[in-house]
Design a protein around this motif. Structure first.
Motif, PDB file in Angstrom:
ATOM      1  N   PHE A 293       0.790  -1.229   0.000  1.00  0.00           N
ATOM      2  CA  PHE A 293       0.000   0.000   0.000  1.00  0.00           C
ATOM      3  C   PHE A 293       0.825   1.283   0.000  1.00  0.00           C
ATOM      4  O   PHE A 293       0.331   2.309  -0.489  1.00  0.00           O
ATOM      5  CB  PHE A 293      -0.932   0.016   1.215  1.00  0.00           C
ATOM      6  N   THR A 294       2.040   1.255   0.514  1.00  0.00           N
ATOM      7  CA  THR A 294       2.811   2.499   0.600  1.00  0.00           C
ATOM      8  C   THR A 294       3.187   3.073  -0.763  1.00  0.00           C
ATOM      9  O   THR A 294       3.010   4.281  -0.985  1.00  0.00           O
ATOM     10  CB  THR A 294       4.078   2.285   1.452  1.00  0.00           C
ATOM     11  N   PRO A 295       3.722   2.293  -1.715  1.00  0.00           N
ATOM     12  CA  PRO A 295       4.069   2.887  -3.018  1.00  0.00           C
ATOM     13  C   PRO A 295       2.882   3.546  -3.696  1.00  0.00           C
ATOM     14  O   PRO A 295       3.017   4.640  -4.267  1.00  0.00           O
ATOM     15  CB  PRO A 295       4.585   1.681  -3.821  1.00  0.00           C
ATOM     16  N   THR A 296       1.705   2.904  -3.638  1.00  0.00           N
ATOM     17  CA  THR A 296       0.525   3.468  -4.289  1.00  0.00           C
ATOM     18  C   THR A 296       0.189   4.843  -3.746  1.00  0.00           C
ATOM     19  O   THR A 296      -0.056   5.791  -4.509  1.00  0.00           O
ATOM     20  CB  THR A 296      -0.674   2.528  -4.088  1.00  0.00           C
ATOM     21  N   ASN A 297       0.188   4.993  -2.447  1.00  0.00           N
ATOM     22  CA  ASN A 297      -0.220   6.258  -1.843  1.00  0.00           C
ATOM     23  C   ASN A 297       0.865   7.326  -1.943  1.00  0.00           C
ATOM     24  O   ASN A 297       0.547   8.519  -2.062  1.00  0.00           O
ATOM     25  CB  ASN A 297      -0.612   6.019  -0.390  1.00  0.00           C
ATOM     26  N   ILE A 298       2.118   6.929  -1.911  1.00  0.00           N
ATOM     27  CA  ILE A 298       3.188   7.918  -2.107  1.00  0.00           C
ATOM     28  C   ILE A 298       3.133   8.461  -3.530  1.00  0.00           C
ATOM     29  O   ILE A 298       3.239   9.684  -3.755  1.00  0.00           O
ATOM     30  CB  ILE A 298       4.561   7.284  -1.809  1.00  0.00           C
ATOM     31  N   ILE A 299       2.963   7.578  -4.512  1.00  0.00           N
ATOM     32  CA  ILE A 299       2.870   8.021  -5.908  1.00  0.00           C
ATOM     33  C   ILE A 299       1.639   8.897  -6.104  1.00  0.00           C
ATOM     34  O   ILE A 299       1.666   9.875  -6.863  1.00  0.00           O
ATOM     35  CB  ILE A 299       2.846   6.802  -6.853  1.00  0.00           C
ATOM     36  N   LEU A 300       0.546   8.561  -5.421  1.00  0.00           N
ATOM     37  CA  LEU A 300      -0.663   9.383  -5.523  1.00  0.00           C
ATOM     38  C   LEU A 300      -0.402  10.801  -5.013  1.00  0.00           C
ATOM     39  O   LEU A 300      -0.819  11.786  -5.642  1.00  0.00           O
ATOM     40  CB  LEU A 300      -1.791   8.736  -4.727  1.00  0.00           C
ATOM     41  N   MET A 301       0.289  10.930  -3.890  1.00  0.00           N
ATOM     42  CA  MET A 301       0.616  12.248  -3.352  1.00  0.00           C
ATOM     43  C   MET A 301       1.553  13.001  -4.297  1.00  0.00           C
ATOM     44  O   MET A 301       1.360  14.202  -4.560  1.00  0.00           O
ATOM     45  CB  MET A 301       1.246  12.100  -1.971  1.00  0.00           C
ATOM     46  N   VAL A 302       2.562  12.310  -4.808  1.00  0.00           N
ATOM     47  CA  VAL A 302       3.501  12.950  -5.738  1.00  0.00           C
ATOM     48  C   VAL A 302       2.783  13.404  -7.003  1.00  0.00           C
ATOM     49  O   VAL A 302       3.063  14.483  -7.548  1.00  0.00           O
ATOM     50  CB  VAL A 302       4.650  11.977  -6.077  1.00  0.00           C
ATOM     51  N   TYR A 304      -0.297  14.454  -7.402  1.00  0.00           N
ATOM     52  CA  TYR A 304      -1.065  15.684  -7.237  1.00  0.00           C
ATOM     53  C   TYR A 304      -0.190  16.868  -6.855  1.00  0.00           C
ATOM     54  O   TYR A 304      -0.570  18.018  -7.090  1.00  0.00           O
ATOM     55  CB  TYR A 304      -2.188  15.460  -6.219  1.00  0.00           C
ATOM     56  N   VAL A 305       0.969  16.617  -6.271  1.00  0.00           N
ATOM     57  CA  VAL A 305       1.926  17.705  -6.068  1.00  0.00           C
ATOM     58  C   VAL A 305       2.435  18.204  -7.407  1.00  0.00           C
ATOM     59  O   VAL A 305       2.525  19.421  -7.658  1.00  0.00           O
ATOM     60  CB  VAL A 305       3.092  17.236  -5.172  1.00  0.00           C
ATOM     61  N   HIS A 306       2.770  17.287  -8.306  1.00  0.00           N
ATOM     62  CA  HIS A 306       3.193  17.675  -9.653  1.00  0.00           C
ATOM     63  C   HIS A 306       2.061  18.352 -10.407  1.00  0.00           C
ATOM     64  O   HIS A 306       2.291  19.296 -11.174  1.00  0.00           O
ATOM     65  CB  HIS A 306       3.669  16.446 -10.429  1.00  0.00           C
ATOM     66  N   LEU A 307       0.842  17.857 -10.206  1.00  0.00           N
ATOM     67  CA  LEU A 307      -0.300  18.398 -10.925  1.00  0.00           C
ATOM     68  C   LEU A 307      -0.568  19.845 -10.540  1.00  0.00           C
ATOM     69  O   LEU A 307      -1.109  20.621 -11.337  1.00  0.00           O
ATOM     70  CB  LEU A 307      -1.546  17.546 -10.642  1.00  0.00           C
ATOM     71  N   HIS A 309       1.569  22.081 -10.296  1.00  0.00           N
ATOM     72  CA  HIS A 309       2.498  22.945 -11.017  1.00  0.00           C
ATOM     73  C   HIS A 309       2.476  22.693 -12.529  1.00  0.00           C
ATOM     74  O   HIS A 309       2.679  23.629 -13.307  1.00  0.00           O
ATOM     75  CB  HIS A 309       3.919  22.734 -10.493  1.00  0.00           C
ATOM     76  N   ALA A 310       2.241  21.453 -12.930  1.00  0.00           N
ATOM     77  CA  ALA A 310       2.254  21.143 -14.363  1.00  0.00           C
ATOM     78  C   ALA A 310       1.533  19.816 -14.572  1.00  0.00           C
ATOM     79  O   ALA A 310       1.023  19.204 -13.631  1.00  0.00           O
ATOM     80  CB  ALA A 310       3.692  21.056 -14.893  1.00  0.00           C
ATOM     81  N   SER A 311       1.478  19.386 -15.823  1.00  0.00           N
ATOM     82  CA  SER A 311       0.863  18.109 -16.135  1.00  0.00           C
ATOM     83  C   SER A 311       1.667  16.974 -15.520  1.00  0.00           C
ATOM     84  O   SER A 311       2.897  17.020 -15.490  1.00  0.00           O
ATOM     85  CB  SER A 311       0.773  17.915 -17.656  1.00  0.00           C
ATOM     86  N   SER A 312       0.957  15.943 -15.040  1.00  0.00           N
ATOM     87  CA  SER A 312       1.646  14.859 -14.322  1.00  0.00           C
ATOM     88  C   SER A 312       1.155  13.500 -14.805  1.00  0.00           C
ATOM     89  O   SER A 312       0.846  12.625 -14.026  1.00  0.00           O
ATOM     90  CB  SER A 312       1.418  15.001 -12.819  1.00  0.00           C
ATOM     91  N   ASP A 313       1.063  13.332 -16.114  1.00  0.00           N
ATOM     92  CA  ASP A 313       0.565  12.079 -16.656  1.00  0.00           C
ATOM     93  C   ASP A 313       1.510  10.917 -16.385  1.00  0.00           C
ATOM     94  O   ASP A 313       1.083   9.782 -16.220  1.00  0.00           O
ATOM     95  CB  ASP A 313       0.337  12.217 -18.168  1.00  0.00           C
ATOM     96  N   GLY A 314       2.818  11.196 -16.329  1.00  0.00           N
ATOM     97  CA  GLY A 314       3.785  10.129 -16.097  1.00  0.00           C
ATOM     98  C   GLY A 314       3.625   9.487 -14.742  1.00  0.00           C
ATOM     99  O   GLY A 314       3.716   8.262 -14.603  1.00  0.00           O
ATOM    100  N   SER A 315       3.375  10.290 -13.708  1.00  0.00           N
ATOM    101  CA  SER A 315       3.209   9.737 -12.371  1.00  0.00           C
ATOM    102  C   SER A 315       1.923   8.929 -12.257  1.00  0.00           C
ATOM    103  O   SER A 315       1.857   7.981 -11.472  1.00  0.00           O
ATOM    104  CB  SER A 315       3.224  10.861 -11.326  1.00  0.00           C
ATOM    105  N   TYR A 316       0.900   9.264 -13.043  1.00  0.00           N
ATOM    106  CA  TYR A 316      -0.333   8.476 -12.977  1.00  0.00           C
ATOM    107  C   TYR A 316      -0.140   7.104 -13.607  1.00  0.00           C
ATOM    108  O   TYR A 316      -0.750   6.130 -13.185  1.00  0.00           O
ATOM    109  CB  TYR A 316      -1.490   9.202 -13.660  1.00  0.00           C
ATOM    110  N   ARG A 317       0.709   6.993 -14.614  1.00  0.00           N
ATOM    111  CA  ARG A 317       1.042   5.679 -15.172  1.00  0.00           C
ATOM    112  C   ARG A 317       1.689   4.811 -14.093  1.00  0.00           C
ATOM    113  O   ARG A 317       1.371   3.623 -13.969  1.00  0.00           O
ATOM    114  CB  ARG A 317       1.969   5.836 -16.381  1.00  0.00           C
ATOM    115  N   ALA A 318       2.601   5.402 -13.339  1.00  0.00           N
ATOM    116  CA  ALA A 318       3.236   4.657 -12.238  1.00  0.00           C
ATOM    117  C   ALA A 318       2.207   4.283 -11.181  1.00  0.00           C
ATOM    118  O   ALA A 318       2.282   3.205 -10.574  1.00  0.00           O
ATOM    119  CB  ALA A 318       4.354   5.491 -11.622  1.00  0.00           C
TER     120      ALA A 318
END
Length: 399
Positions: A293-302, A304-307, A309-318
């Motif tokens: 569960f930790t990787p999923t939620n850390i990536i989710l936070m990252v 929306y932090v990227h979002l 400031h800019a588009s964050s499509d790459g982090s959503y793939r992860a």
């Protein structure tokens, strides 16, 4: 989610546009076009503009690529095949076989139910991804399935936290927690966890989750959202949601299990193997929770932090790939909490011994002797069950 940008598009006929251009250029000596001479006809040819959503080239490549249309649904298919039977059997065993219904049993029963419901939702995800990320079940079902997906996943997180707290109270404060650790209290806590996690997904259930991508010819479910909605709504919702339903439970779970491991390591127990087994099982349970569960939620936070400031499509793939890892907890939870317990192993061993005894006697004796043999076999099974239950109770008293 992936960000979708929209443009206003009108489906006007080409000949009408050409006539308008000619009219602006003053063609035909200013006599005007046929549409201008007939206002009613011109009005009938006008079309209302519509929103057409478009995504980036990288998003298109991912939505149409093998990773999203083959790998992800294949993982979900394997999880479905393994997790549903395991959790179904575990649920039946917790209801009918495990006696008495102590708090730990009640928590594990609810965890098995949450994992079972999560697994039963996977066929919708599997069909969605195998059809090229095209949702065919309607917008209402998309909202229901998406909300239920998050509901059961984070309800499992909360229940694992409850199991950790209950284990901490039983091991570290066994006498002080006797009045708190009752079946009624455990049932009330489980009901509160179900209601709390359900309340958390109400915003998802009441908001639109489908979006039509005309250039790809697909309707996505939750994976693509309007960029304005992302910045004004989900940018705040999901970080708060993840903090409340994962990071706070994570702190409680880690602290409780670390204290349990310390207490077990410091305990003076004659049976060293049993002590080592308890420590190893506790460490494995904690690692499975953190890894799933930790990787999923850390990536989710990252994401929306990227979002912000800019588009964050790459982090959503992860994030979508990490969700596959998180779904494995549905397969591991029943193995750790039920099938890995000594009580389950004794029940299975008793069942196998009773079956072998019944087969041996039925094959070596006459019909009359078989009747008496079956009676002896049934008595042997009952005695074995009694010894198993007594052993389980003794083990619980020891811990």
């Amino acid at each position: 989610t992936f960000s979708g940008h929209f443009v206003m598009v009108t489906d006007e006929p080409a000949e009408y546009i050409d006539l308008s251009v000619l009219d602006l250029l003053g063609d035909d000596g200013g006599s005007g076009s046929e549409a201008e001479q007939d206002p009613g006809k011109r009005h009938s040819q006008q079309h209302h503009p519509q929103k057409h959503y478009f995504v980036s080239k990288e998003t298109k490549k991912f939505l149409q690529g093998r990773l999203a249309t083959t790998f992800i649904p294949t993982v979900y298919t394997l999880v479905f095949i393994v997790s549903v039977p395991l959790n179904l059997v575990a649920t039946v065993m917790f209801v009918h076989r495990i006696r008495p219904k102590k708090p730990a049993v009640i928590y594990m029963l609810n965890l098995a139910c949450a994992d079972l419901l999560f697994g039963l939702l996977l066929p919708f995800k599997i069909a969605y991804h195998y059809h090229g990320n095209n949702w065919i079940f309607g917008s209402f079902m998309c909202r229901v399935v998406t909300a239920a997906f998050y509901w059961n996943m984070y309800c499992s997180v909360l229940l694992v936290m409850c199991i950790g707290v209950d284990c901490f109270l039983a091991v570290v404060h066994p006498m002080k927690s006797l009045t708190w650790r009752s079946p009624r209290t455990a049932s009330a806590v489980c009901a509160a966890m179900w209601l709390l996690s359900l309340g958390g997904v109400v915003p998802i259930l009441t908001s639109g989750q489908t979006l039509r991508l005309s250039d790809l010819g697909i309707t996505t479910c939750h994976d693509v959202q309007d960029v304005e909605t992302l910045h004004s709504y989900y940018l705040y919702f999901f970080p708060i949601y993840s903090s409340v339903f994962f990071f706070i439970p994570l702190i409680f779970t880690v602290v409780c299990y670390v204290r349990v491991i310390q207490a077990l390591a410091a305990a003076n127990v004659e049976n060293r193997s049993k002590k080592s087994r308890a420590i190893v099982m506790t460490v494995v349970v904690l690692l499975v929770f953190v890894v799933c569960f930790t990787p999923t939620n850390i990536i989710l936070m990252v994401h929306y932090v990227h979002l912000a400031h800019a588009s964050s499509d790459g982090s959503y793939r992860a994030y979508l790939l990490s969700m596959c890892v998180g779904s494995l907890s549905c397969c591991l939870d029943p193995v750790l909490y039920y099938y890995g317990s000594s009580q389950c192993q004794k029940q299975v061993a008793a069942l196998l011994r009773c079956t072998r005894l019944a087969r041996g006697e039925s094959g070596s004796e006459t019909r009359s002797t078989r009747t008496s043999g079956s009676t002896i076999s049934s008595r042997s099974c009952k005695m074995e069950s009694v010894h198993t239950n007594m052993g389980a109770q003794y083990n619980r008293l020891e811990t």
